[in-house]
Design a protein around this motif. Structure first.
Motif, PDB file in Angstrom:
ATOM      1  N   LEU A   5       0.668  -1.255  -0.030  1.00 61.62           N
ATOM      2  CA  LEU A   5      -0.016  -0.046   0.052  1.00 61.62           C
ATOM      3  C   LEU A   5       0.895   1.229   0.028  1.00 61.62           C
ATOM      4  CD1 LEU A   5      -3.035   1.317   0.139  1.00 61.62           C
ATOM      5  CD2 LEU A   5      -2.797   1.146   2.627  1.00 61.62           C
ATOM      6  N   VAL A   6       2.070   1.178   0.937  1.00 60.96           N
ATOM      7  CA  VAL A   6       2.749   2.171   0.865  1.00 60.96           C
ATOM      8  C   VAL A   6       3.427   2.619  -0.765  1.00 60.96           C
ATOM      9  CG1 VAL A   6       4.874   3.318   1.878  1.00 60.96           C
ATOM     10  CG2 VAL A   6       3.380   1.929   3.282  1.00 60.96           C
ATOM     11  N   ILE A   7       3.731   1.461  -1.031  1.00 59.64           N
ATOM     12  CA  ILE A   7       4.543   1.572  -2.519  1.00 59.64           C
ATOM     13  C   ILE A   7       3.560   2.146  -3.502  1.00 59.64           C
ATOM     14  CG2 ILE A   7       5.572   0.138  -4.462  1.00 59.64           C
ATOM     15  CD1 ILE A   7       6.683  -1.657  -2.208  1.00 59.64           C
ATOM     16  N   ALA A   8       2.463   1.733  -3.419  1.00 57.23           N
ATOM     17  CA  ALA A   8       1.187   2.040  -4.263  1.00 57.23           C
ATOM     18  C   ALA A   8       0.993   3.633  -4.123  1.00 57.23           C
ATOM     19  CB  ALA A   8      -0.022   1.610  -4.130  1.00 57.23           C
ATOM     20  N   VAL A   9       0.936   4.353  -2.973  1.00 58.25           N
ATOM     21  CA  VAL A   9       0.731   5.516  -2.421  1.00 58.25           C
ATOM     22  C   VAL A   9       2.052   6.485  -3.375  1.00 58.25           C
ATOM     23  CG1 VAL A   9       0.792   7.255  -0.929  1.00 58.25           C
ATOM     24  CG2 VAL A   9      -0.674   5.355  -0.473  1.00 58.25           C
ATOM     25  N   VAL A  10       3.085   5.992  -3.074  1.00 61.28           N
ATOM     26  CA  VAL A  10       4.207   6.634  -3.636  1.00 61.28           C
ATOM     27  C   VAL A  10       4.373   6.504  -5.188  1.00 61.28           C
ATOM     28  CG1 VAL A  10       6.982   6.498  -3.947  1.00 61.28           C
ATOM     29  CG2 VAL A  10       5.705   6.289  -1.634  1.00 61.28           C
ATOM     30  N   VAL A  11       4.015   5.415  -5.651  1.00 60.77           N
ATOM     31  CA  VAL A  11       4.023   5.402  -7.176  1.00 60.77           C
ATOM     32  C   VAL A  11       2.742   6.159  -7.620  1.00 60.77           C
ATOM     33  CG1 VAL A  11       3.368   3.818  -9.134  1.00 60.77           C
ATOM     34  CG2 VAL A  11       5.021   3.079  -7.347  1.00 60.77           C
ATOM     35  N   ILE A  12       1.772   6.461  -7.095  1.00 56.40           N
ATOM     36  CA  ILE A  12       0.695   7.238  -7.678  1.00 56.40           C
ATOM     37  C   ILE A  12       0.935   8.634  -7.536  1.00 56.40           C
ATOM     38  CG2 ILE A  12      -1.682   7.935  -7.169  1.00 56.40           C
ATOM     39  CD1 ILE A  12      -2.361   4.761  -6.860  1.00 56.40           C
ATOM     40  N   ALA A  13       1.694   8.785  -6.299  1.00 56.56           N
ATOM     41  CA  ALA A  13       1.909  10.431  -6.020  1.00 56.56           C
ATOM     42  C   ALA A  13       3.085  10.789  -7.081  1.00 56.56           C
ATOM     43  CB  ALA A  13       2.855  10.478  -4.735  1.00 56.56           C
ATOM     44  N   LEU A  14       3.890   9.980  -7.676  1.00 59.10           N
ATOM     45  CA  LEU A  14       4.742  10.195  -8.781  1.00 59.10           C
ATOM     46  C   LEU A  14       3.926  10.374  -9.927  1.00 59.10           C
ATOM     47  CD1 LEU A  14       7.911   8.058  -7.901  1.00 59.10           C
ATOM     48  CD2 LEU A  14       7.791  10.407  -7.440  1.00 59.10           C
ATOM     49  N   ALA A  15       2.987   9.531 -10.152  1.00 59.61           N
ATOM     50  CA  ALA A  15       2.042   9.623 -11.487  1.00 59.61           C
ATOM     51  C   ALA A  15       1.191  10.915 -11.362  1.00 59.61           C
ATOM     52  CB  ALA A  15       1.020   8.486 -11.448  1.00 59.61           C
ATOM     53  N   PHE A  16       0.921  11.374 -10.235  1.00 62.83           N
ATOM     54  CA  PHE A  16       0.329  12.988 -10.227  1.00 62.83           C
ATOM     55  C   PHE A  16       1.437  13.755 -10.560  1.00 62.83           C
ATOM     56  CE2 PHE A  16       0.412  16.598  -7.756  1.00 62.83           C
ATOM     57  CZ  PHE A  16      -0.839  17.262  -8.061  1.00 62.83           C
ATOM     58  N   ASP A  17       2.680  13.708 -10.085  1.00 58.97           N
ATOM     59  CA  ASP A  17       3.830  14.631 -10.656  1.00 58.97           C
ATOM     60  C   ASP A  17       3.860  14.716 -11.952  1.00 58.97           C
ATOM     61  OD1 ASP A  17       5.490  16.388  -9.468  1.00 58.97           O
ATOM     62  OD2 ASP A  17       7.233  14.885  -9.323  1.00 58.97           O
ATOM     63  N   TYR A  18       3.748  13.442 -12.690  1.00 60.32           N
ATOM     64  CA  TYR A  18       3.952  13.296 -14.223  1.00 60.32           C
ATOM     65  C   TYR A  18       2.666  14.204 -14.749  1.00 60.32           C
ATOM     66  CZ  TYR A  18       4.551  11.298 -18.752  1.00 60.32           C
ATOM     67  OH  TYR A  18       4.644  11.220 -20.079  1.00 60.32           O
ATOM     68  N   GLY A  66       3.064  18.613   3.323  1.00 56.69           N
ATOM     69  CA  GLY A  66       3.400  17.337   4.168  1.00 56.69           C
ATOM     70  C   GLY A  66       2.947  17.522   5.727  1.00 56.69           C
ATOM     71  N   SER A  67       2.831  18.613   6.075  1.00 53.64           N
ATOM     72  CA  SER A  67       2.225  18.720   7.494  1.00 53.64           C
ATOM     73  C   SER A  67       1.185  19.638   7.865  1.00 53.64           C
ATOM     74  CB  SER A  67       3.642  18.956   8.312  1.00 53.64           C
ATOM     75  OG  SER A  67       4.192  20.063   7.983  1.00 53.64           O
ATOM     76  N   GLY A  68       0.995  20.361   6.774  1.00 52.32           N
ATOM     77  CA  GLY A  68       0.024  21.575   6.962  1.00 52.32           C
ATOM     78  C   GLY A  68      -1.392  21.508   6.659  1.00 52.32           C
ATOM     79  N   ILE A  69      -1.619  20.435   5.953  1.00 49.86           N
ATOM     80  CA  ILE A  69      -2.953  20.473   5.085  1.00 49.86           C
ATOM     81  C   ILE A  69      -3.942  19.300   6.046  1.00 49.86           C
ATOM     82  CG2 ILE A  69      -4.473  19.880   3.068  1.00 49.86           C
ATOM     83  CD1 ILE A  69      -2.340  22.272   2.894  1.00 49.86           C
ATOM     84  N   ILE A  70      -3.616  18.226   6.127  1.00 50.22           N
ATOM     85  CA  ILE A  70      -4.426  17.112   6.908  1.00 50.22           C
ATOM     86  C   ILE A  70      -3.374  16.419   7.885  1.00 50.22           C
ATOM     87  CG2 ILE A  70      -6.089  17.021   5.567  1.00 50.22           C
ATOM     88  CD1 ILE A  70      -4.753  14.359   4.295  1.00 50.22           C
ATOM     89  N   THR A  71      -3.910  15.631   8.822  1.00 55.18           N
ATOM     90  CA  THR A  71      -3.095  14.794   9.768  1.00 55.18           C
ATOM     91  C   THR A  71      -3.797  13.422   9.726  1.00 55.18           C
ATOM     92  OG1 THR A  71      -2.250  16.758  11.166  1.00 55.18           O
ATOM     93  CG2 THR A  71      -1.867  14.367  11.831  1.00 55.18           C
ATOM     94  N   PRO A  72      -3.406  12.673   9.025  1.00 59.71           N
ATOM     95  CA  PRO A  72      -3.874  11.416   8.846  1.00 59.71           C
ATOM     96  C   PRO A  72      -3.453  10.399   9.883  1.00 59.71           C
ATOM     97  CG  PRO A  72      -2.482  11.436   7.014  1.00 59.71           C
ATOM     98  CD  PRO A  72      -2.518  12.846   7.748  1.00 59.71           C
ATOM     99  N   PRO A  73      -4.262   9.382  10.422  1.00 62.62           N
ATOM    100  CA  PRO A  73      -3.659   8.536  11.440  1.00 62.62           C
ATOM    101  C   PRO A  73      -2.509   7.677  10.849  1.00 62.62           C
ATOM    102  CG  PRO A  73      -5.694   7.773  10.789  1.00 62.62           C
ATOM    103  CD  PRO A  73      -5.605   9.069  10.053  1.00 62.62           C
ATOM    104  N   GLU A  74      -1.721   6.912  11.525  1.00 59.09           N
ATOM    105  CA  GLU A  74      -0.650   6.151  11.137  1.00 59.09           C
ATOM    106  C   GLU A  74      -0.985   4.858  10.829  1.00 59.09           C
ATOM    107  OE1 GLU A  74       3.099   6.706  13.183  1.00 59.09           O
ATOM    108  OE2 GLU A  74       3.235   8.746  13.142  1.00 59.09           O
ATOM    109  N   THR A  75      -1.933   4.676  10.157  1.00 59.60           N
ATOM    110  CA  THR A  75      -2.693   3.209   9.943  1.00 59.60           C
ATOM    111  C   THR A  75      -2.905   3.307   8.434  1.00 59.60           C
ATOM    112  OG1 THR A  75      -5.017   4.265  10.223  1.00 59.60           O
ATOM    113  CG2 THR A  75      -3.884   3.251  12.289  1.00 59.60           C
ATOM    114  N   GLU A  76      -3.372   2.059   7.871  1.00 57.03           N
ATOM    115  CA  GLU A  76      -3.865   1.929   6.424  1.00 57.03           C
ATOM    116  C   GLU A  76      -5.240   3.051   6.338  1.00 57.03           C
ATOM    117  OE1 GLU A  76      -4.572  -2.088   5.632  1.00 57.03           O
ATOM    118  OE2 GLU A  76      -2.591  -2.691   5.968  1.00 57.03           O
TER     119      GLU A  76
END
Length: 331
Positions: A5-18, A66-76
Motif C-alpha cells: 500500500l505504501v509503495i502504491a501511494v508513492v507510485v501514484i504520487a509520482l504519477a500525479f507529479d508526471y 506534508g504537514s500543514g493540510i491534514i494529519t491522517p492517522p498512522e494506519t492503513e
C-alpha cells in the motif's frame, strides 16, 4: 502497515507529479513558443531541465503540504486517505487537460487532500489552509495581473523611441531567459508539492519522522515532473499562448518575468503553495490589457477563471467519493 500500500501511494504520487508536468508544461513555454522565441522541442527540454533544478532547491512548500493540510492517522486508513486525495487530483488534471483548460494542479492536490480528509474524519488544518493556500490563491493572480500590467507599461515607456523591429528581436532573445526563470519557479513550486505528499505518506506509514525531505524523494519527484514536462501539454499551450491574447516577444517576456518573480517570493519567502497556472495566466491577461481591454479574449479568460474556482471543490468531492468507495471495498 502493508508495504504494498505504501509503495502504491508513492507510485501514484509520482504519477500525479508526471500529470502535473505535462498539464503545466504550457505554463513555462506557451509564451516563448507562441512568439517563436523558442522551438517547441527546445522549449520543452529547457522547461524540463529547469523544473528539475527548481525542484531540488527548497523544501518550504513541501513542508506546508506534508504537514500543514491534514494529519491522517498512522494506519492503513490514513494511507487510503492520502491515496484518495491523489486519485482525486489526478482525475481532475486529466479532465482539464482533455478540455484544454489551464487549471491548477496545486489546488487540485490540496482540494483532494481536504476532501479525502473530511470524508475520512481526520484533522484538517483550516488555519494553515486559509493563511497559506486560500489567501495566496486569491492574491497571487491579482499581483500577477497588476505587476505584469505595470512592467509592460514601463517597458513600453523605456523603449518608446527605439526601433520596434529591434525591440521585438531583442526581447525574443530575452524570452529564452524569462521562460527558463518561469520553468525554475514551476519546479520550485509544483514538484515540492509531490515531495510533501510522499513525506506525508511515509510519515503516515511510520517510515519517516520530521518534515525534512529524503534525497531519493527529491530526485524521484524532480524526475517525474521533468519527464511529464518534456512530454508536453499542447492543448493547454494553445489556450495560454494564442487564445487569451495574441502575444509578441515583449509581452511574453513581461508575463514570464512577472510570474516567475511571484513564484519565487511565494515559495522562498512565504512557503505558500501557489498555482503556477493562475500566476502566468493572470500575467498574460495583464500584459494584454495594456494594449486595450478588448485585446484580451475575456470569454476564454472567463472559462479559465471558472476552472480555477471549481478546481478545489471538484477535486475535494472526487477524492471524498474515492475514499468512500475504497473504505467500503477494504471493509
Amino acid at each position: 502497515m502493508d508495504l504494498a500500500l505504501v509503495i502504491a501511494v508513492v507510485v501514484i504520487a509520482l504519477a500525479f507529479d508526471y500529470t502535473n508536468g505535462f498539464h503545466d508544461a504550457a505554463n513555462a513555454i506557451a509564451t516563448s513558443v507562441s512568439t517563436r522565441a523558442l522551438t517547441p522541442k527546445i522549449a520543452l527540454l529547457l522547461a524540463a531541465v529547469l523544473n528539475l533544478a527548481g525542484a531540488l532547491v527548497s523544501e518550504g512548500v513541501a513542508s506546508t503540504i506534508g504537514s500543514g493540510i491534514i494529519t491522517p492517522p498512522e494506519t492503513e486508513h490514513g494511507m487510503v486517505i492520502v491515496l484518495s486525495g491523489l486519485l482525486g487530483a489526478i482525475t481532475w488534471n486529466l479532465i482539464t487537460w482533455w478540455l484544454g483548460l489551464p487549471s491548477s494542479s496545486s489546488h487540485a492536490l490540496i482540494g483532494g487532500l481536504i476532501g479525502a480528509g473530511i470524508a475520512g474524519a481526520v484533522t484538517v488544518h483550516w488555519s494553515v489552509i486559509i493563511g497559506k493556500v486560500l489567501v495566496p490563491m486569491v492574491i497571487s493572480p491579482l499581483i500577477g495581473f497588476g505587476l505584469a500590467y505595470g512592467v509592460m507599461v514601463g517597458i513600453s515607456w523605456l523603449f518608446r523611441r527605439a526601433s520596434p523591429h529591434r525591440v521585438q528581436r531583442g526581447f525574443r532573445t530575452g524570452q529564452s531567459f524569462s521562460a527558463a526563470a518561469l520553468a525554475f519557479g514551476h519546479g520550485l513550486q509544483d514538484a515540492q508539492k509531490t515531495m510533501g505528499v510522499i513525506v506525508l505518506a511515509l510519515t503516515t506509514a511510520g517510515l519517516h519522522s520530521g518534515h525534512d525531505v529524503p534525497l531519493w524523494v527529491k530526485l524521484a519527484a524532480a524526475g517525474a515532473i521533468s519527464l511529464g514536462t518534456y512530454s508536453g501539454g499542447w492543448r493547454i499551450m494553445r489556450t495560454l499562448g494564442r487564445r487569451v491574447i495574441k502575444l509578441d516577444p515583449v509581452r511574453g517576456f513581461a508575463a514570464d518575468s512577472t510570474a516567475s518573480g511571484v513564484l519565487y517570493v511565494m515559495a522562498l519567502g512565504l512557503q505558500a503553495p501557489v498555482s503556477t497556472t493562475h500566476t502566468i495566466s493572470s500575467a498574460i491577461m495583464g500584459v494584454g490589457a495594456t494594449r486595450r481591454l478588448s485585446a484580451v479574449r475575456w470569454g476564454v479568460a472567463g472559462n479559465i477563471v471558472s476552472a480555477w474556482v471549481l478546481t478545489s471543490p471538484a477535486t475535494a468531492i472526487i477524492a471524498g467519493l474515492v475514499y468512500l468507495v475504497a473504505s467500503l471495498w477494504l471493509g
